[in-house]
Design a protein around this motif. Structure first.
Motif, PDB file in Angstrom:
ATOM      1  N   GLN A 237      42.226  22.033  37.764  1.00 20.07           N
ATOM      2  CA  GLN A 237      43.454  22.719  38.132  1.00 20.07           C
ATOM      3  C   GLN A 237      44.154  23.317  36.921  1.00 20.07           C
ATOM      4  OE1 GLN A 237      44.375  23.322  41.269  1.00 20.07           O
ATOM      5  NE2 GLN A 237      42.468  22.301  41.849  1.00 20.07           N
ATOM      6  N   ARG A 238      43.808  22.871  35.732  1.00 20.19           N
ATOM      7  CA  ARG A 238      44.399  23.418  34.510  1.00 20.19           C
ATOM      8  C   ARG A 238      43.455  24.404  33.830  1.00 20.19           C
ATOM      9  NH1 ARG A 238      46.751  18.557  30.983  1.00 20.19           N
ATOM     10  NH2 ARG A 238      47.523  20.382  29.834  1.00 20.19           N
ATOM     11  N   SER A 239      42.485  24.901  34.567  1.00 20.52           N
ATOM     12  CA  SER A 239      41.500  25.830  34.020  1.00 20.52           C
ATOM     13  C   SER A 239      41.639  27.204  34.660  1.00 20.52           C
ATOM     14  CB  SER A 239      40.085  25.299  34.251  1.00 20.52           C
ATOM     15  OG  SER A 239      39.743  25.411  35.626  1.00 20.52           O
ATOM     16  N   ILE A 240      40.896  28.151  34.133  1.00 25.17           N
ATOM     17  CA  ILE A 240      40.903  29.516  34.646  1.00 25.17           C
ATOM     18  C   ILE A 240      40.215  29.603  36.006  1.00 25.17           C
ATOM     19  CG2 ILE A 240      38.709  30.311  33.688  1.00 25.17           C
ATOM     20  CD1 ILE A 240      42.039  32.215  33.557  1.00 25.17           C
ATOM     21  N   ALA A 241      39.455  28.583  36.375  1.00 25.21           N
ATOM     22  CA  ALA A 241      38.703  28.618  37.633  1.00 25.21           C
ATOM     23  C   ALA A 241      39.608  28.732  38.848  1.00 25.21           C
ATOM     24  CB  ALA A 241      37.827  27.372  37.757  1.00 25.21           C
ATOM     25  N   VAL A 242      40.847  28.253  38.762  1.00 28.61           N
ATOM     26  CA  VAL A 242      41.757  28.312  39.904  1.00 28.61           C
ATOM     27  C   VAL A 242      42.738  29.474  39.786  1.00 28.61           C
ATOM     28  CG1 VAL A 242      41.579  25.845  40.327  1.00 28.61           C
ATOM     29  CG2 VAL A 242      43.364  26.694  38.794  1.00 28.61           C
ATOM     30  N   ASN A 243      42.582  30.296  38.760  1.00 33.61           N
ATOM     31  CA  ASN A 243      43.443  31.466  38.602  1.00 33.61           C
ATOM     32  C   ASN A 243      43.177  32.443  39.744  1.00 33.61           C
ATOM     33  OD1 ASN A 243      43.820  34.387  37.537  1.00 33.61           O
ATOM     34  ND2 ASN A 243      45.006  33.155  36.102  1.00 33.61           N
ATOM     35  N   SER A 244      44.219  32.909  40.408  1.00 29.77           N
ATOM     36  CA  SER A 244      44.048  33.773  41.583  1.00 29.77           C
ATOM     37  C   SER A 244      43.378  35.087  41.228  1.00 29.77           C
ATOM     38  CB  SER A 244      45.409  34.038  42.236  1.00 29.77           C
ATOM     39  OG  SER A 244      46.299  34.665  41.318  1.00 29.77           O
ATOM     40  N   ALA A 245      43.708  35.651  40.074  1.00 26.79           N
ATOM     41  CA  ALA A 245      43.079  36.906  39.668  1.00 26.79           C
ATOM     42  C   ALA A 245      41.596  36.692  39.369  1.00 26.79           C
ATOM     43  CB  ALA A 245      43.788  37.477  38.441  1.00 26.79           C
ATOM     44  N   TRP A 246      41.256  35.554  38.763  1.00 26.95           N
ATOM     45  CA  TRP A 246      39.856  35.249  38.480  1.00 26.95           C
ATOM     46  C   TRP A 246      39.073  35.055  39.779  1.00 26.95           C
ATOM     47  CZ3 TRP A 246      36.784  35.418  34.322  1.00 26.95           C
ATOM     48  CH2 TRP A 246      35.572  34.737  34.361  1.00 26.95           C
ATOM     49  N   GLN A 247      39.671  34.362  40.719  1.00 27.62           N
ATOM     50  CA  GLN A 247      39.005  34.162  42.004  1.00 27.62           C
ATOM     51  C   GLN A 247      38.840  35.483  42.751  1.00 27.62           C
ATOM     52  OE1 GLN A 247      41.517  31.220  43.856  1.00 27.62           O
ATOM     53  NE2 GLN A 247      40.440  29.491  42.895  1.00 27.62           N
ATOM     54  N   SER A 248      39.864  36.328  42.693  1.00 31.67           N
ATOM     55  CA  SER A 248      39.766  37.645  43.323  1.00 31.67           C
ATOM     56  C   SER A 248      38.687  38.480  42.663  1.00 31.67           C
ATOM     57  CB  SER A 248      41.119  38.365  43.242  1.00 31.67           C
ATOM     58  OG  SER A 248      41.017  39.677  43.729  1.00 31.67           O
ATOM     59  N   LEU A 249      38.582  38.382  41.334  1.00 31.67           N
ATOM     60  CA  LEU A 249      37.559  39.113  40.592  1.00 31.67           C
ATOM     61  C   LEU A 249      36.172  38.718  41.058  1.00 31.67           C
ATOM     62  CD1 LEU A 249      36.677  40.923  38.183  1.00 31.67           C
ATOM     63  CD2 LEU A 249      36.903  38.901  36.727  1.00 31.67           C
ATOM     64  N   HIS A 250      35.936  37.420  41.254  1.00 29.47           N
ATOM     65  CA  HIS A 250      34.628  36.949  41.713  1.00 29.47           C
ATOM     66  C   HIS A 250      34.387  37.311  43.176  1.00 29.47           C
ATOM     67  CE1 HIS A 250      32.709  34.256  38.626  1.00 29.47           C
ATOM     68  NE2 HIS A 250      33.822  34.628  38.019  1.00 29.47           N
ATOM     69  N   GLY A 251      35.411  37.173  44.006  1.00 27.97           N
ATOM     70  CA  GLY A 251      35.232  37.456  45.416  1.00 27.97           C
ATOM     71  C   GLY A 251      34.924  38.910  45.703  1.00 27.97           C
ATOM     72  N   ALA A 252      35.541  39.818  44.938  1.00 27.92           N
ATOM     73  CA  ALA A 252      35.344  41.252  45.177  1.00 27.92           C
ATOM     74  C   ALA A 252      34.149  41.819  44.430  1.00 27.92           C
ATOM     75  CB  ALA A 252      36.612  42.014  44.778  1.00 27.92           C
ATOM     76  N   ASN A 253      33.586  41.068  43.493  1.00 24.92           N
ATOM     77  CA  ASN A 253      32.496  41.593  42.670  1.00 24.92           C
ATOM     78  C   ASN A 253      31.413  40.519  42.512  1.00 24.92           C
ATOM     79  OD1 ASN A 253      33.877  44.237  41.476  1.00 24.92           O
ATOM     80  ND2 ASN A 253      35.363  42.571  41.321  1.00 24.92           N
ATOM     81  N   GLU A 254      30.862  40.083  43.621  1.00 22.51           N
ATOM     82  CA  GLU A 254      29.907  38.977  43.599  1.00 22.51           C
ATOM     83  C   GLU A 254      28.639  39.324  42.825  1.00 22.51           C
ATOM     84  OE1 GLU A 254      29.149  37.858  47.596  1.00 22.51           O
ATOM     85  OE2 GLU A 254      31.121  36.944  47.923  1.00 22.51           O
ATOM     86  N   SER A 255      28.224  40.583  42.842  1.00 22.38           N
ATOM     87  CA  SER A 255      26.971  40.971  42.189  1.00 22.38           C
ATOM     88  C   SER A 255      27.178  41.555  40.795  1.00 22.38           C
ATOM     89  CB  SER A 255      26.223  41.989  43.066  1.00 22.38           C
ATOM     90  OG  SER A 255      27.028  43.137  43.296  1.00 22.38           O
ATOM     91  N   ALA A 256      28.389  41.473  40.267  1.00 19.13           N
ATOM     92  CA  ALA A 256      28.667  42.042  38.950  1.00 19.13           C
ATOM     93  C   ALA A 256      27.946  41.258  37.863  1.00 19.13           C
ATOM     94  CB  ALA A 256      30.167  42.063  38.685  1.00 19.13           C
ATOM     95  N   THR A 257      27.456  41.970  36.863  1.00 15.93           N
ATOM     96  CA  THR A 257      26.804  41.335  35.715  1.00 15.93           C
ATOM     97  C   THR A 257      27.822  40.908  34.672  1.00 15.93           C
ATOM     98  OG1 THR A 257      24.812  42.662  36.062  1.00 15.93           O
ATOM     99  CG2 THR A 257      25.090  41.656  33.895  1.00 15.93           C
TER     100      THR A 257
END
Length: 646
Positions: A237-257
């Motif tokens: 919970q204190r990491s970037i993994a739960v950052n909303s922008a980071w999660q949005s980045l992964h969700g919208a760009n699943e195949s990004a290199t």
């Protein structure tokens, strides 16, 4: 996860390492002899960065090892898959077939690079491709943290394809130069302090690294290594993994290199010095921005998506007005011809843009702008450009360049330009509102809807008259003539009735210049649009084209452009598109004409042909290039693409 103590306090220079076996003295001596910095950079990068896996020991995401206070986080994902896609792509085939690439392959730089690759292969005892992909082939993260008391600090986190790949990389690194490796412990886990021995030609260097299974962490800061160890079994919970922008980045760009996240507010202290700034509004945007994301992937070409996120209460009234006027479709887009080579479609609030530009001019330097404003008032029939004209111009703007539909009328002589351009601004002028004056007569409270087109027509007509006068002042030129005609009515249906005299008068005038070399600059200002073109026929086609025909056969109906639209984020409010395949074909068809024109300008035809050939080679790498933006109150999205057609 069980941890073995892999490190012993000892020198690895010329000694046996109990963790990895005997040293490779024959390779070490060759590596130390390398003076090419490229070799060292590649080797250190290979050791520093590794590859992906979303989960460490099936429990913790790699992003879970990055602190929430990170300023910049860059992730490399599935590099092996990306490399394989490029290797089997039509793009690489085109690149290899291009004349520019083949010429580059014969250069001295390429020869030296091949020598460096061969030297690296001897050092790492395997092909560099296998060595690098063994480390990069899955996932790697570079995290940068700003500091108040010095330069930013960074750490590299990697998940290799195997533990053996990490062990081999560390072994090669430690044997490449005299070093001292010291084992240290934190939270029950072992990590290493590596010190490069000082020499005359380089200072000592201290690095820290930790590896467990397929995880490798590398930094010049011991505290970052210890924080990584703490997060392995700590709270994500204190990491970037739960950052909303980071999660949005992964969700919208699943195949990004490649994915990247910037947190401007973490860097805020680095961007708040008390000094004047030439772009205060841009700096304010940076300070209020919550996150900036970027994602890149190779999919029939290169696709890059970027986004900026702002808090809801940060939008200024000016930005909200700009967004409001930016919304909507592009009606003129349906009239763009299918063969268009370059297209720009945008919605811009010119009034707000002009006000913003004026704010950027220092108060003591605004007199020239005031003089120009006064001159423009005279040409615009008394209307003020910023307050009367610009608010009613746009926001929709559409422009394009297409192959010319006209042909030479003199047996093939080069008296026409092979391309034509057209641009259309929407006009949104308020209707007439009248109020009685003190004597009981009607007085216009707002200007007539036709007054803005009339004012623009007068100003532009004055400019054309001046152009004709200057051209005709040269006795060598045949006289140019200013022509005009009543605008044809906009097409609605084949059965549309002819307009009345009053309606025709409101349609405005089409004006152009005959007799200039290559082009016939034209414009027309009607009640609802302002049009420019390189010849009057282009304006006539815009007005008279039947909408059903254009919708079925225009650019918007083409499969290639529809594919481009699918790659964009939502419905863009700003768009630039280049039909690269069409540009290649048009360039090929008109190459002889361009060479003849160049020869008339005292340029050598052979040199021009070579330049055109190089341009054609460069254009062969892609079929479509585009840049699209989507704006709203709290988000700005951009998509860039350079793609091939299937």
């Amino acid at each position: 996860m069980p941890v073995r103590n892999r490190f012993a306090i000892q020198s690895t220079h010329g000694q046996e390492c109990p963790c990895y076996g005997k040293t490779a003295a024959q390779h070490r001596s060759k590596l130390l002899a390398m003076r090419n910095p490229l070799i060292r950079l590649l080797l250190l990068a290979a050791i520093a960065l590794a590859a992906p896996a979303c989960v460490l020991a099936q429990t913790i995401q790699l992003a879970g090892l990055v602190g929430s206070d990170v300023g910049l986080c860059v992730e490399l994902n599935d590099a092996r898959g990306a490399v394989e896609r490029v290797e089997h792509s039509a793009w690489l085939e085109r690149l290899r077939a291009s004349r520019l690439f083949q010429a580059w392959m014969q250069t001295e730089d390429v020869r030296r690079f091949r020598q460096s690759v061969a030297a690296i292969e001897k050092v790492v005892n395997q092909p560099p491709r296998k060595f690098l992909l063994g480390l990069f082939g899955r996932q790697a993260i570079v995290a940068v943290y700003p500091r108040t008391d010095g330069d930013p600090i960074a750490i590299v986190l990697t998940l290799a394809e195997s533990e053996a790949a990490i062990q081999h990389a560390i072994k090669v690194w430690n044997e490449s130069e005299p070093t001292q490796v010291e084992a240290r412990t934190h939270a029950g886990k072992s990590y290493a302090r590596r010190v490069r021995t000082q020499r005359k030609d380089r200072p000592a260097e201290t690095m820290f690294y930790f590896h467990e299974g397929t995880l490798l962490a590398l930094s010049d800061r011991e505290d970052l290594i210890r924080q990584t160890i703490d997060r392995i079994d700590g709270d994500v919970q204190r990491s970037i993994a739960v950052n909303s922008a980071w999660q949005s980045l992964h969700g919208a760009n699943e195949s990004a290199t490649v994915r990247a996240l910037v947190q401007p507010q973490v860097w805020r202290k680095e961007t708040e010095p008390d000094r004047p700034d030439h772009l205060p509004s841009l700096l304010r945007s940076w300070r209020t921005c919550e996150a900036i994301t970027l994602a890149a992937q190779f999919d029939d070409g290169l696709i890059v998506q970027a986004a900026a996120f702002f808090p809801k209460d940060s939008a200024s009234p000016r930005w909200l007005r700009f967004i409001e006027r930016s919304r909507g479709a592009f009606p003129m887009f349906e009239r763009i011809p299918a063969e268009a080579l370059l297209v720009v479609a945008t919605r811009v609030d010119l009034s707000e843009t002009a006000a913003l530009l004026e704010e950027m001019i220092p108060v003591n330097q605004r007199k020239p702008a005031a003089r120009l404003r006064q001159i423009a008032r005279g040409l615009l029939l008394g209307l003020d450009l910023p307050t009367d004209v610009l608010p009613n111009l746009g926001p929709e703007f559409t422009a394009w360049i297409a192959p010319s539909s006209s042909t030479d009328a003199d047996g093939g002589k080069d008296n026409t330009f092979p391309w034509e351009a057209a641009a259309v601004w929407a006009l949104n002028t308020p209707a007439v509102e009248k109020k009685p004056d003190g004597n009981g007569n009607d007085a216009t409270a707002k200007r007539s809807r036709a007054s803005v087109p009339m004012a623009i027509d007068n100003a532009l007509n004055t400019g054309l008259n001046l152009l004709v006068a200057m051209f005709n002042a040269d006795e060598k030129n045949a006289p140019a003539i200013l022509q005009d005609e009543t605008l044809p009515p906009p097409a609605s249906s084949p059965d549309a009735k002819d307009p009345s005299p009053k309606e025709r008068a409101a349609q405005g005038r089409l004006r152009w210049v005959e007799g200039l070399p290559f082009v016939e600059p034209a414009f027309a200002a009607s009640v609802d649009r302002l049009m420019f073109a390189t010849n009057p026929e282009a304006i006539r086609r815009v007005l008279t084209a039947q909408k059903p025909d254009v919708t079925a056969t225009g650019l918007a109906a083409q499969d290639a452009f529809r594919t481009v639209q699918k790659r964009m984020v939502g419905s863009p409010t700003q768009l630039a598109y280049v039909n690269v395949a069409g540009v290649r074909q048009s360039l090929e068809a008109n190459m002889a004409r361009i060479v003849r024109h160049a020869e008339k300008s005292d340029e050598k035809g052979e040199e021009v042909e070579k330049k055109l050939g190089d341009m054609r080679d460069l254009l062969s790498l892609f079929d479509d290039v585009f840049l699209a933006f989507r704006l709203d109150e709290t988000e700005v999205h951009a998509t860039f693409g350079a793609t091939l057609r299937r």
